[in-house]
Design an enzyme around this catalytic site. Structure first.
Site, PDB file in Angstrom:
ATOM      1  N   ARG A 109     -34.971  97.487   5.324  1.00 54.66           N
ATOM      2  CA  ARG A 109     -34.290  97.088   4.093  1.00 54.66           C
ATOM      3  C   ARG A 109     -34.203  95.566   3.995  1.00 54.66           C
ATOM      4  O   ARG A 109     -34.242  94.991   2.924  1.00 54.66           O
ATOM      5  CB  ARG A 109     -32.887  97.725   4.010  1.00 54.66           C
ATOM      6  CG  ARG A 109     -32.049  97.187   2.866  1.00 54.66           C
ATOM      7  CD  ARG A 109     -30.841  98.066   2.508  1.00 54.66           C
ATOM      8  NE  ARG A 109     -30.158  98.620   3.654  1.00 54.66           N
ATOM      9  CZ  ARG A 109     -29.394  97.909   4.510  1.00 54.66           C
ATOM     10  NH1 ARG A 109     -29.217  96.616   4.330  1.00 54.66           N
ATOM     11  NH2 ARG A 109     -28.820  98.504   5.533  1.00 54.66           N
ATOM     12  N   TYR A 118     -36.457  94.869 -23.984  1.00 47.47           N
ATOM     13  CA  TYR A 118     -36.747  96.229 -23.508  1.00 47.47           C
ATOM     14  C   TYR A 118     -35.458  97.071 -23.549  1.00 47.47           C
ATOM     15  O   TYR A 118     -34.391  96.606 -23.118  1.00 47.47           O
ATOM     16  CB  TYR A 118     -37.279  96.121 -22.078  1.00 47.47           C
ATOM     17  CG  TYR A 118     -37.518  97.424 -21.385  1.00 47.47           C
ATOM     18  CD1 TYR A 118     -38.524  98.272 -21.799  1.00 47.47           C
ATOM     19  CD2 TYR A 118     -36.739  97.801 -20.306  1.00 47.47           C
ATOM     20  CE1 TYR A 118     -38.742  99.475 -21.164  1.00 47.47           C
ATOM     21  CE2 TYR A 118     -36.959  98.994 -19.643  1.00 47.47           C
ATOM     22  CZ  TYR A 118     -37.959  99.836 -20.082  1.00 47.47           C
ATOM     23  OH  TYR A 118     -38.173 101.015 -19.447  1.00 47.47           O
ATOM     24  N   ASP A 126     -38.407  87.521 -19.105  1.00 50.90           N
ATOM     25  CA  ASP A 126     -39.067  88.745 -18.664  1.00 50.90           C
ATOM     26  C   ASP A 126     -40.543  88.588 -19.048  1.00 50.90           C
ATOM     27  O   ASP A 126     -40.898  88.644 -20.225  1.00 50.90           O
ATOM     28  CB  ASP A 126     -38.426  89.951 -19.365  1.00 50.90           C
ATOM     29  CG  ASP A 126     -39.053  91.282 -18.947  1.00 50.90           C
ATOM     30  OD1 ASP A 126     -40.236  91.276 -18.516  1.00 50.90           O
ATOM     31  OD2 ASP A 126     -38.389  92.325 -19.078  1.00 50.90           O
TER      32      ASP A 126
HETATM   33  C1  LIG Z   1     -40.804  98.584 -18.132  1.00 54.73           C
HETATM   34  C2  LIG Z   1     -40.125  97.321 -18.436  1.00 54.73           C
HETATM   35  C3  LIG Z   1     -38.961  96.943 -17.755  1.00 54.73           C
HETATM   36  C4  LIG Z   1     -38.288  97.848 -16.732  1.00 54.73           C
HETATM   37  O1  LIG Z   1     -39.074  98.049 -15.628  1.00 54.73           O
HETATM   38  P1  LIG Z   1     -39.039  99.380 -14.702  1.00 54.73           P
HETATM   39  O2  LIG Z   1     -40.053  99.099 -13.668  1.00 54.73           O
HETATM   40  O3  LIG Z   1     -39.380 100.536 -15.605  1.00 54.73           O
HETATM   41  O4  LIG Z   1     -37.659  99.493 -14.195  1.00 54.73           O
HETATM   42  C5  LIG Z   1     -38.403  95.724 -18.055  1.00 54.73           C
HETATM   43  N1  LIG Z   1     -38.950  94.906 -18.980  1.00 54.73           N
HETATM   44  C6  LIG Z   1     -40.056  95.235 -19.659  1.00 54.73           C
HETATM   45  C7  LIG Z   1     -40.613  94.298 -20.670  1.00 54.73           C
HETATM   46  C8  LIG Z   1     -40.680  96.457 -19.421  1.00 54.73           C
HETATM   47  O5  LIG Z   1     -41.770  96.788 -20.107  1.00 54.73           O
END
Ligand SMILES: *Cc1c(COP(=O)(O)O)cnc(C)c1O
Length: 390
Positions: free
Chosen positions: A53, A106, A183
């Site tokens: 971990r 998202y 993001d």
């Molecule tokens: C899919 C996605 C997430 C979340 O990711 P997971 O791996 O599904 O938890 C966050 N931001 C964007 C833009 C995504 O497309």
């Protein structure tokens, strides 16, 4: 090659963190599928490895690769994109702090911030990141306690494909004493490096383009601030939502081909977007590579290509969008994006069902395409027969 720091993107993708195994010479660093490491005496660790971990060489290799590709000093890899986001926010914010996020982030990010973290006293507001006045007002208001600590943006956004000026937004965030988090899932580090544009932190769902093969869930945080990185590393270890060795290994393997994949995703998407524009059934094509897209010039400046995601709105409304989504044969109807195979999604009921009825709701005549790396003629033929069924 031991130090690929100053090399081009594809060389870093193939070599960063990928030193051949010192024991056997295995060119590919082994998958360390283990939870613990033998000690040579009490507290005498070999190369610092103690418990899975905390650290694992396979995860370390992925983290080195991610840092090298985003141009950050530190990278942390997690079991999913949302696990990474949760760790980031809980490591750096406290109850009473406030997050400003884009009003088309998202759906899962919105749900995490608005329904999970709000219970722990972190407030939020969702604003249109391209509306400068609304943004500055929201940042200044700073929630009930007046403490805006984080500004959170996706560019291109999901699924409305809005483009936000990262450098300008970093200025607004920093003036308010807040961090800018980008993001970067949709662009991937091959097409955009937010840290170089002024952002403080990059997050990824590596489940998407970085892994690239729809076979490994994961998330990542990349940044250069040592103090923040220490807090994130502590939460990664203390909470434990880490990527498993196999997932990290698959993600590393996928990441090596990111550049060649993104080139094909982008060229296929450009051709499909231009073709969709010629169809009378189509009301709107949302793709930053089209000169008519409101963010086209900005995207051309801050990105190195326009990516593989397209949203399409149909004149025939919800009925038409649903029909097309259910009529393709090469495009698979499925959640997620960024894999080598083309996927079709009806966000209103699928990826963005969690924001239905909120200010983040997605138009019901919209479908989202994740354009894969197949032959573009086959993809267009597939869309042509699906749209032809309207
Ligand atoms: C899919 C996605 C997430 C979340 O990711 P997971 O791996 O599904 O938890 C966050 N931001 C964007 C833009 C995504 O497309």
């Amino acid at each position: 090659m031991t130090d690929p720091t100053n090399t081009g993107f594809n060389t870093r993708a193939v070599h960063a963190g990928q030193t051949p195994d010192p024991t056997t010479g295995s060119v590919i660093p082994p998958l360390y599928q283990t939870t613990t490491f033998a000690q040579d005496g009490i507290g005498k660790l070999r190369n610092g490895y103690e418990y899975g971990r905390g650290t694992n060489p396979t995860r370390d290799a992925l983290q080195a690769q991610l840092a090298a590709l985003e141009g950050g000093e530190f990278a942390f890899s997690f079991a999913s994109g949302l696990a990474a986001e949760d760790a980031l926010i809980r490591a750096l914010l406290l109850p009473g702090d406030h997050i400003i996020m884009g009003n088309d982030v998202y759906g899962g990010t919105y749900r995490l911030i608005n329904r999970v973290l709000s219970v722990w006293g972190i407030s939020n507001a969702a604003v249109d990141m391209n509306d400068g006045d609304a943004l500055r007002a929201a940042v200044a208001a700073g929630g009930p306690e007046g403490k805006t600590k984080m500004v959170w943006v996706e560019t291109p956004s999901n699924p409305m494909m809005k483009i936000t000026d990262i450098t300008a937004l970093a200025g607004v965030a920093h003036d308010a004493g807040a961090l800018l988090v980008v993001d970067n899932t949709f662009a991937s580090p091959y097409l955009q490096n937010p840290l170089a544009l002024g952002a403080d932190v990059v997050v990824h769902s590596t489940t998407k383009y970085i892994g690239g093969h729809s076979d490994a869930s994961g998330g990542a945080i990349i940044l250069s601030d040592a103090e923040a990185a220490e807090k994130i590393g502590f939460v990664q270890f203390a909470v434990g939502a880490v990527s498993a060795p196999m997932e990290a290994w698959l993600t590393t393997r996928g990441l090596k081909t990111l550049g060649v994949r993104m080139d094909r995703h982008s060229s296929n998407a450009q051709e499909i977007a231009e073709w969709l524009l010629t169809r009378p059934e189509v009301e709107k094509v949302l793709y930053p590579g089209l000169p008519g897209h409101p963010g086209h010039e900005l995207a051309a400046r801050q990105m190195r290509g326009f990516g593989g995601m397209i949203s399409v709105q149909f004149k025939g409304g919800e009925t038409a969008a649903r029909k097309v989504a259910e009529s393709t044969h090469v495009f698979t109807l499925a959640e997620s994006l960024g894999g080598i195979e083309s996927l079709m999604n009806y966000p209103s009921e699928m990826t963005h069902a969690s924001v239905k009825g909120t200010e983040l709701a997605v138009p019901e005549n919209l479908i989202r395409l994740s354009v894969g790396i197949e032959d573009v003629a086959d993809l267009i033929a597939d869309l042509e027969q699906a749209i032809g069924s309207l």
